[in-house]
Write an enzyme that holds these catalytic residues in place. Sequence first.
Site, PDB file in Angstrom:
ATOM      1  CB  SER A  13       7.715 -12.253 -33.782  1.00  0.00           C
ATOM      2  OG  SER A  13       7.208 -12.879 -34.919  1.00  0.00           O
ATOM      3  CG  ASP A  34       1.579 -14.991 -32.842  1.00  0.00           C
ATOM      4  OD1 ASP A  34       1.953 -13.840 -33.383  1.00  0.00           O
ATOM      5  OD2 ASP A  34       1.944 -16.057 -32.873  1.00  0.00           O
ATOM      6  CG  ASP A  55      -5.737 -19.532 -37.556  1.00  0.00           C
ATOM      7  OD1 ASP A  55      -5.953 -18.448 -38.337  1.00  0.00           O
ATOM      8  OD2 ASP A  55      -5.560 -20.560 -38.107  1.00  0.00           O
ATOM      9  CB  VAL A  56      -6.333 -13.588 -38.549  1.00  0.00           C
ATOM     10  CG1 VAL A  56      -5.743 -12.949 -37.602  1.00  0.00           C
ATOM     11  CG2 VAL A  56      -5.366 -14.420 -39.543  1.00  0.00           C
ATOM     12  CB  SER A 145       3.208  -5.898 -48.570  1.00  0.00           C
ATOM     13  OG  SER A 145       4.496  -6.297 -49.050  1.00  0.00           O
ATOM     14  CE1 TYR A 158       3.226 -11.284 -47.614  1.00  0.00           C
ATOM     15  CE2 TYR A 158       4.326  -9.856 -49.545  1.00  0.00           C
ATOM     16  CZ  TYR A 158       3.864  -9.954 -48.185  1.00  0.00           C
ATOM     17  OH  TYR A 158       4.287  -9.361 -46.933  1.00  0.00           O
ATOM     18  CE  LYS A 162       0.695  -9.025 -46.373  1.00  0.00           C
ATOM     19  NZ  LYS A 162       0.284  -8.643 -44.886  1.00  0.00           N
ATOM     20  CG  PHE A 191      10.024  -3.095 -41.663  1.00  0.00           C
ATOM     21  CD1 PHE A 191      10.136  -2.261 -40.611  1.00  0.00           C
ATOM     22  CD2 PHE A 191       9.547  -2.402 -43.013  1.00  0.00           C
ATOM     23  CE1 PHE A 191       9.273  -0.909 -40.493  1.00  0.00           C
ATOM     24  CE2 PHE A 191       9.190  -1.186 -42.932  1.00  0.00           C
ATOM     25  CZ  PHE A 191       9.233  -0.159 -41.961  1.00  0.00           C
ATOM     26  CB  THR A 193      10.243  -8.762 -39.311  1.00  0.00           C
ATOM     27  OG1 THR A 193      10.154  -9.377 -40.787  1.00  0.00           O
ATOM     28  CG2 THR A 193       9.628  -7.566 -39.234  1.00  0.00           C
TER      29      THR A 193
END
Length: 253
Positions: A13, A34, A55-56, A145, A158, A162, A191, A193
Amino acid sequence: MNGHGVAVFGGASGLGAATATRLAAVGAEVVIADVNPGVGKPFAESIGAQFVQADVTDDVSTESALDLAHQAAHGLRVAVNCAGILGNGRLLSREGARPLDHFRRVIDINLVGTINVVRLAAERMAANDLHEGSDDKGVCVLTSSMAAFEGQVGQVAYTASKAGVAGMTLTAARDLARNQVRVVSIAPGSFATPMFLATVPEDAREVLLGSAVHPRRAGDPDEYARLVEHIISNGMLNGETIRLDGGVRMPPR
């Protein structure tokens, strides 16, 4: 891009889906990785891509996605990491210090997960032959970001994650130069999203978008995807974090 293997993490997504769509359309052999198979599988089928639940932060599933992309005729050439979470929360709540696990989870997914993708993708890219007319064996495109530079109240975890992505970009590019692998990060603004629309209230969106220079609107995920496509094609882009935010500078809250 014909015959080039591409792995897009967080590709079911948002920014990842737009990137997968654009690269599949120009002939890449795309693997969408994903955590959400319910969305990812039908989407992958719709654009002629393959899907791997991954999963990363998990080596096994991340390697499975990269190995599948590496089966392309020219091997794994591009890894794009869009996987991430917001995890907003102040350092102190009304009850006291917020539990450390809250911050650790955001950093683990957004930053450690990014490092995981880069190290495992680069291992496979380094085994590639140089493709005709290219200086590269592979390209890793990461997602930072605008919050990396102007994080707002409640974005400590966050922002730290980032900022870490932005901070590692040049070092990773220097690390992998001898392997002829480039590393570039994109720092998107606001964005349109699913994550942005679901987690940012409408009044907060107006403040964010109103602080942009031009255009004063949310970004289209395809604008992110077009930049990814350009990064892949422009061999002089390396070790750089590119802001894609309409000139926005975020207010404190």
